[in-house]
Every structure is written in C-alpha cells, then in structure tokens.
Design a protein around this motif. Structure first.
Motif, PDB file in Angstrom:
ATOM      1  N   ILE A 107      19.722 -23.199 -25.669  1.00  0.00           N
ATOM      2  CA  ILE A 107      20.672 -22.666 -27.586  1.00  0.00           C
ATOM      3  C   ILE A 107      21.374 -21.547 -27.864  1.00  0.00           C
ATOM      4  N   ASP A 108      22.138 -22.571 -28.402  1.00  0.00           N
ATOM      5  CA  ASP A 108      23.970 -22.379 -28.603  1.00  0.00           C
ATOM      6  C   ASP A 108      23.650 -20.900 -28.993  1.00  0.00           C
ATOM      7  N   VAL A 109      24.559 -20.063 -29.074  1.00  0.00           N
ATOM      8  CA  VAL A 109      23.758 -18.863 -29.195  1.00  0.00           C
ATOM      9  C   VAL A 109      24.860 -18.768 -31.414  1.00  0.00           C
ATOM     10  N   SER A 110      25.947 -19.431 -31.646  1.00  0.00           N
ATOM     11  CA  SER A 110      25.746 -19.067 -32.801  1.00  0.00           C
ATOM     12  C   SER A 110      25.554 -19.614 -33.807  1.00  0.00           C
ATOM     13  N   SER A 111      24.787 -21.004 -33.349  1.00  0.00           N
ATOM     14  CA  SER A 111      24.704 -21.918 -34.934  1.00  0.00           C
ATOM     15  C   SER A 111      22.998 -21.715 -34.267  1.00  0.00           C
ATOM     16  N   GLY A 112      22.376 -21.724 -32.513  1.00  0.00           N
ATOM     17  CA  GLY A 112      20.772 -21.399 -32.613  1.00  0.00           C
ATOM     18  C   GLY A 112      20.814 -22.701 -32.474  1.00  0.00           C
ATOM     19  N   VAL A 113      20.815 -23.676 -32.489  1.00  0.00           N
ATOM     20  CA  VAL A 113      20.126 -25.199 -32.089  1.00  0.00           C
ATOM     21  C   VAL A 113      20.196 -25.412 -30.536  1.00  0.00           C
ATOM     22  N   ALA A 114      19.805 -26.367 -30.370  1.00  0.00           N
ATOM     23  CA  ALA A 114      18.990 -26.323 -28.738  1.00  0.00           C
ATOM     24  C   ALA A 114      20.110 -27.637 -28.558  1.00  0.00           C
ATOM     25  N   ARG A 115      20.315 -26.888 -27.064  1.00  0.00           N
ATOM     26  CA  ARG A 115      21.433 -28.002 -26.792  1.00  0.00           C
ATOM     27  C   ARG A 115      20.553 -29.568 -25.324  1.00  0.00           C
ATOM     28  N   MET A 116      20.828 -30.313 -25.304  1.00  0.00           N
ATOM     29  CA  MET A 116      20.158 -30.790 -24.189  1.00  0.00           C
ATOM     30  C   MET A 116      19.418 -30.057 -23.016  1.00  0.00           C
ATOM     31  N   THR A 117      17.402 -29.466 -24.022  1.00  0.00           N
ATOM     32  CA  THR A 117      16.795 -28.883 -23.940  1.00  0.00           C
ATOM     33  C   THR A 117      15.318 -29.918 -23.311  1.00  0.00           C
ATOM     34  N   PHE A 118      15.799 -31.031 -24.105  1.00  0.00           N
ATOM     35  CA  PHE A 118      14.493 -32.119 -24.315  1.00  0.00           C
ATOM     36  C   PHE A 118      13.496 -31.558 -23.830  1.00  0.00           C
ATOM     37  N   GLY A 119      13.367 -30.595 -24.925  1.00  0.00           N
ATOM     38  CA  GLY A 119      12.458 -31.002 -25.450  1.00  0.00           C
ATOM     39  C   GLY A 119      11.089 -29.464 -23.673  1.00  0.00           C
ATOM     40  N   ILE A 120      12.324 -28.677 -23.404  1.00  0.00           N
ATOM     41  CA  ILE A 120      11.821 -28.350 -22.373  1.00  0.00           C
ATOM     42  C   ILE A 120      11.691 -26.843 -23.070  1.00  0.00           C
ATOM     43  N   PRO A 121      10.757 -25.751 -22.842  1.00  0.00           N
ATOM     44  CA  PRO A 121      10.927 -24.759 -23.523  1.00  0.00           C
ATOM     45  C   PRO A 121      11.234 -23.596 -22.213  1.00  0.00           C
ATOM     46  N   ALA A 122      11.257 -24.101 -21.494  1.00  0.00           N
ATOM     47  CA  ALA A 122      12.103 -23.669 -19.538  1.00  0.00           C
ATOM     48  C   ALA A 122      13.472 -23.484 -19.835  1.00  0.00           C
ATOM     49  N   LEU A 123      13.672 -24.607 -20.470  1.00  0.00           N
ATOM     50  CA  LEU A 123      15.130 -25.434 -20.545  1.00  0.00           C
ATOM     51  C   LEU A 123      15.863 -24.048 -21.672  1.00  0.00           C
ATOM     52  N   SER A 124      15.772 -23.964 -22.632  1.00  0.00           N
ATOM     53  CA  SER A 124      15.851 -22.457 -23.488  1.00  0.00           C
ATOM     54  C   SER A 124      16.939 -21.647 -23.505  1.00  0.00           C
ATOM     55  N   ASP A 125      16.601 -21.097 -22.665  1.00  0.00           N
ATOM     56  CA  ASP A 125      17.678 -20.130 -22.509  1.00  0.00           C
ATOM     57  C   ASP A 125      18.906 -20.383 -21.176  1.00  0.00           C
ATOM     58  N   GLY A 126      19.076 -21.923 -21.069  1.00  0.00           N
ATOM     59  CA  GLY A 126      19.727 -22.327 -20.267  1.00  0.00           C
ATOM     60  C   GLY A 126      19.462 -22.511 -18.554  1.00  0.00           C
ATOM     61  N   LEU A 127      20.720 -23.270 -17.506  1.00  0.00           N
ATOM     62  CA  LEU A 127      19.505 -23.458 -16.685  1.00  0.00           C
ATOM     63  C   LEU A 127      19.989 -22.687 -15.998  1.00  0.00           C
ATOM     64  N   ASP A 128      19.317 -21.930 -14.503  1.00  0.00           N
ATOM     65  CA  ASP A 128      19.493 -20.280 -13.946  1.00  0.00           C
ATOM     66  C   ASP A 128      20.142 -20.820 -13.098  1.00  0.00           C
ATOM     67  N   PHE A 129      21.210 -20.213 -12.461  1.00  0.00           N
ATOM     68  CA  PHE A 129      22.215 -20.431 -11.498  1.00  0.00           C
ATOM     69  C   PHE A 129      22.100 -20.077 -10.248  1.00  0.00           C
ATOM     70  N   VAL A 130      21.118 -19.583 -10.044  1.00  0.00           N
ATOM     71  CA  VAL A 130      20.468 -18.913  -8.843  1.00  0.00           C
ATOM     72  C   VAL A 130      19.590 -19.792  -8.145  1.00  0.00           C
ATOM     73  N   PRO A 131      18.846 -20.509  -8.431  1.00  0.00           N
ATOM     74  CA  PRO A 131      18.095 -21.685  -8.409  1.00  0.00           C
ATOM     75  C   PRO A 131      19.142 -23.124  -7.573  1.00  0.00           C
ATOM     76  N   ILE A 132      20.199 -23.397  -9.149  1.00  0.00           N
ATOM     77  CA  ILE A 132      21.096 -24.293  -8.579  1.00  0.00           C
ATOM     78  C   ILE A 132      22.246 -23.836  -7.577  1.00  0.00           C
ATOM     79  N   ALA A 133      22.481 -23.529  -7.115  1.00  0.00           N
ATOM     80  CA  ALA A 133      23.193 -22.868  -6.095  1.00  0.00           C
ATOM     81  C   ALA A 133      22.482 -22.719  -4.874  1.00  0.00           C
ATOM     82  N   MET A 134      20.794 -22.140  -4.852  1.00  0.00           N
ATOM     83  CA  MET A 134      20.483 -22.326  -3.338  1.00  0.00           C
ATOM     84  C   MET A 134      19.429 -23.344  -3.238  1.00  0.00           C
TER      85      MET A 134
END
Length: 499
Positions: free
Chosen positions: A184-211
């Motif tokens: 979710i874009d903090v300024s506009s509140g618009v969802a970006r590249m979430t593809f309708g998946i609620p888990a992506l609303s807060d963005g991709l978590d850094f830790v699982p990607i790094a692991m």
C-alpha cells in the motif's frame, strides 16, 4: 575527549554480561560456518534474522557482527589445513597457506593468520571509532536531497563492483527496487502490485526473501558440489611463529590492514576484494615474486589482515549514514528494522549506546577469537566430517520455524521457498543476487527521500544539481556510469573479477 567518552560508553555496553555472551555466541557460530565450506556468513545471518527478534537491539547487532568477522577466522583454518576455503575471503589463503602446511609449517601459518586478523581487527575498530564522529556530523547536514543522491551512488557502486555482467547486476538492482514498491502506498493509500493478495498489503517481508535467496538457495546449490577434503597429515607443531617469520609478515599485515580498511568501505565491494587485492599487492612488492604459491608467509599475512579489516570497516557506512556497503550490511539493516530502528544519518545521535556498543564489541570479539581459535583447531577440522546431507534438513527446519515465527504467517514460508528456487536459478545462470537485496532494502528509502526532496523543491528536479554535496555525489555516479561504457574498462573489470 569525545572519542574516549564514546568508546567508554561502548565498552560499558559491550561488556555487559548478556552482550558478552551474545558476542561469544556470534564469533563461535561465525568460526563454525567459516570452517564449513559453502555456508558462509550471508546465508547464516539471513537464517538467524528471525531469532534476533526477541533480543535487545545491541545484543542482536553484536551477535550478527560477530558472525561476520568470526567467519573470516574460521575460513582461514580450513584453507590452510584442508585446502578448502570455508569462506569466499579465504580462497586466496589456500594458495600459500596450504603450501606452508604441506611443508610442516601449519602451526606457523595458523598463528600468523590469527595474529594478522587480530591486529587488523583492532586497527579497523580504531578506524571506525575515529571516522564515525566526523562522518556522523557530516551526515546530519544531509537533507532528503543529499540522502537520495547518496542512495543512488550506493546502488550504482554495487553494480560496478558486483561479479558478473554489469547489465545483469543493473537488472538485479531494478528488480529489487521494483519489489520494494509492493504494498500500500503510504501517501495515496493505493495498492501497488498486490494482485489482490491481502498478505502483500504491507509489502514483501525482507527476511523470507533474504533467507530464500541467500540461505536456502545457496545451500541447495551446495548439495550438488561434493568437496574433496584432505587434511594435512603432519601434526601441527608449535603455534608460536619465529622472530624471522614475524619480521617478514609484519609489513604485509600493516599493508593488508590499510588496504582492507579502505576497500571495506566501498559499496558493493564484497568479501573477496580486500584479500585478493592484498595478495596482488604483496606479490608486486616482493623482491622474489616466484616465492608466492610455494609457501610465502606474506601470502597468508596480507590477505588475512585485509579480509578482517574489510569486514569490519564495511560497518562504517551502515553506522554513520545508514547505507549498506554490501549484501550482509543490507541484512544488518533488516535486523535494525525488525527492532523498530530506522537506519539513517541520525542513528548515531538517536542510538549512541547501540552504535558504540557494536564498535567496542568488535575489539572484544577479536580478542575472543584469538583466544578460542588456536586451541580449538582440532574441533573445527573435525566439523568437516559432518555430511552436508545431514546439515541440510536441519537448516530447512530452522528456516521454516524462524520465517513463520516473525509474523505467524504461512505466506512468508511459501515466499521463502519460492525465493529459494529463484536463488538457486540465479546461481545456475551466473547472476549475483546481492544487488537485488540492496535494491529491495534501499528502494523504500529511495522513494521516500525522492518525494521529500520534491516537496522541499516544489517539484524542481534541478535541486539535485543546485545543492553542492548532492551535485558532487551525482557527478561521481555519472563518472562511474561513463567509465562502465568504456570497452577497455569493461574488459579490465572482467579480467580482474575473473582472476
């Protein structure tokens, strides 16, 4: 006086019983993963990130830092005795270190490696302490405009110094920046590249990607790399080097420390650059270069000093400016964010006990490494007998538990598994994923500072060129980009990285 006050404050933090314990845990784990070929500090720190969530910020950073520079010690032990570099930075130590071992001088080689690492670690700690104050004062003069330009420089330098093709590294940076925009874009509140998946609303978590990218991806690749391990048959004699050995090695240690301290600060330099550069320098300065490759003690002393100094001074941009110098420092930023600390130029004024505690703990950790490493050489070498196929299931289990525990999210576990396959694919096609991680970490900061700069300048893009510090930084960026367009420089870079 301010420097001594800060160091005393740091020592008071580093010498707390719990922090001493986590420093010891960090350097022991670091030595162990340095000994085991194919694991390395980056996957280990990535795998341990979830387990730092319940620690205090100082304890978490002290332990993770200990893993990083501890791995430099462990890697040299197997490089000398087994001719298997446990860590990338120890590859060059194999050349002369193992030759010394075959000549019955294994004890001398191990002792010189440990002494060189301790000396370099001590001097690098002093360098960090001395440079931190003026750099933090300079950093406080930075506005969003200068910080944006600095982030751009960090990303471009990571591309220039990354292994492999420039185009692939640039593509990795852009992919990382793109992944950083998910949510979710903090300024506009618009969802970006979430593809309708609620888990992506807060963005991709850094830790699982790094692991996934660095931990499991690297480990999957190592399953198909059987390593031939032959320990030197001769028993290790005295670990006390002769005066002649010390006289020969000391100038190389000093040069390696100086070179490693400078190269460690460079964004994207990685672990291999300081020791390889030091070895090339020692060979060039030697009266008889033909000795190298046949057991020259300078070929062990210089690179070992350089890799330890480089490992520690890579913390300078992180602790003063909030900019990661390499992929492992990007993981450190992730650890800070998990603790609710926003890295940036203000970190030294807002978290002085944390910053100076980490700096002081580096000297404490190096002293621990010097004391515990040489007496435990037999233990570290015996660890090489553990089959990799037995380590792998345990690592996967810990990864899944740690990833799920961060946010109690099964989505994160699947994200980690997906990134593991992508990381393995990157390894197979020869793409280095480190620039992607830097892009992912710096992307949100880049966007935030760009927006702030535009608000300051009322949308005038020339603000980046009208402010002196920003203009100088962008001039360096332009020079790097122009240099990379030169066929001669591209050819030299390719040859240097291949060597």
């Amino acid at each position: 006086m301010e420097l001594f006050d800060n160091l005393l404050m740091g020592l008071s933090t580093a010498l707390q019983l719990n922090n001493l314990l986590f420093c010891l845990i960090g350097v022991v784990i670091g030595t162990a993963i340095g000994v085991l070929p194919g694991i390395g500090p980056i996957p280990t720190v990535a795998l341990l990130l979830p387990f730092t969530f319940g620690l205090s910020p100082a304890s978490a950073m002290i332990m993770l830092a200990g893993i990083f520079y501890g791995a430099q010690y462990g890697g040299s032990t197997t490089a000398i005795l087994v001719n298997v570099p446990g860590e990338t930075s120890s590859v060059v130590t194999c050349i002369d270190g193992h030759e010394m071992a075959k000549q019955g001088r294994a004890g001398t080689a191990l002792a010189i490696a440990a002494i060189a690492s301790f000396f370099a670690g001590t001097m690098a700690t002093i360098v960090i302490a001395v440079l931190s104050v003026p750099l933090s004062v300079l950093a406080l003069k930075f506005t969003a405009v200068e910080y944006f330009s600095l982030l751009v420089l960090g990303l471009i330098a990571a591309v220039v110094l990354a292994h492999g093709s420039v185009a692939k590294s640039l593509a990795m940076v852009l992919l990382g920046l793109l992944l950083g925009l998910v949510g979710i874009d903090v300024s506009s509140g618009v969802a970006r590249m979430t593809f309708g998946i609620p888990a992506l609303s807060d963005g991709l978590d850094f830790v699982p990607i790094a692991m996934g990218l660095f931990g499991l991806g690297e480990i999957i690749a190592n399953l198909e790399r059987p390593a031939e391990r032959r320990v030197v048959s001769q028993s290790i004699r005295s670990l006390i080097p002769s005066r002649a050995d010390l006289r020969t090695a000391f100038p190389a240690v000093v040069r390696g420390t100086a070179l490693g301290s400078v190269l460690g600060v460079l964004p994207g330099g990685g672990a291999a650059l300081p020791p390889f550069s030091s070895y090339a320098l020692e060979k060039k300065l030697a009266r008889d270069p033909s000795r190298f490759g046949k057991g020259a003690i300078e070929g062990v002393a210089g690179p070992e000093a350089a890799n330890n100094a480089g490992a520690q001074t890579s913390f300078i941009p992180l602790l003063t400016l909030g900019i990661p110098a390499n992929a492992l420092m990007a993981l450190m930023i992730g650890a800070l964010m998990m603790q609710g600390i926003q890295p940036g130029p203000q970190i030294m004024t807002e978290q002085p006990k944390l910053v100076w505690g980490v700096i002081a703990s580096m000297w404490v950790g190096n002293l621990m490494l010097l004391v515990i490493n040489l007496p435990l050489i037999g233990l570290w070498v015996s660890m090489l007998k553990i089959p990799y196929r037995l380590l792998f299931p345990a690592i996967v289990l810990f990864c899944c538990i740690g990833t799920y525990g961060i946010a109690n999210s099964l989505f994160n576990v699947w994200l980690m598994m997906g990134c593991a396959l992508i990381g393995y694919f990157f390894i197979k096609i020869g793409v280095e994923p480190a620039p992607l991680l830097l892009g992912l970490v710096l992307g949100p900061q880049l966007e935030e500072n760009f927006r702030r700069a535009m608000l300051i300048a009322d949308g005038d893009f020339t603000v980046f060129l009208s402010r002196p510090i920003s203009a100088v930084i962008l001039a360096v960026v332009a020079a790097l980009l122009l240099a990379m367009l030169s066929p001669a420089i591209l050819r030299t870079r390719k040859e240097a990285l291949a060597e």
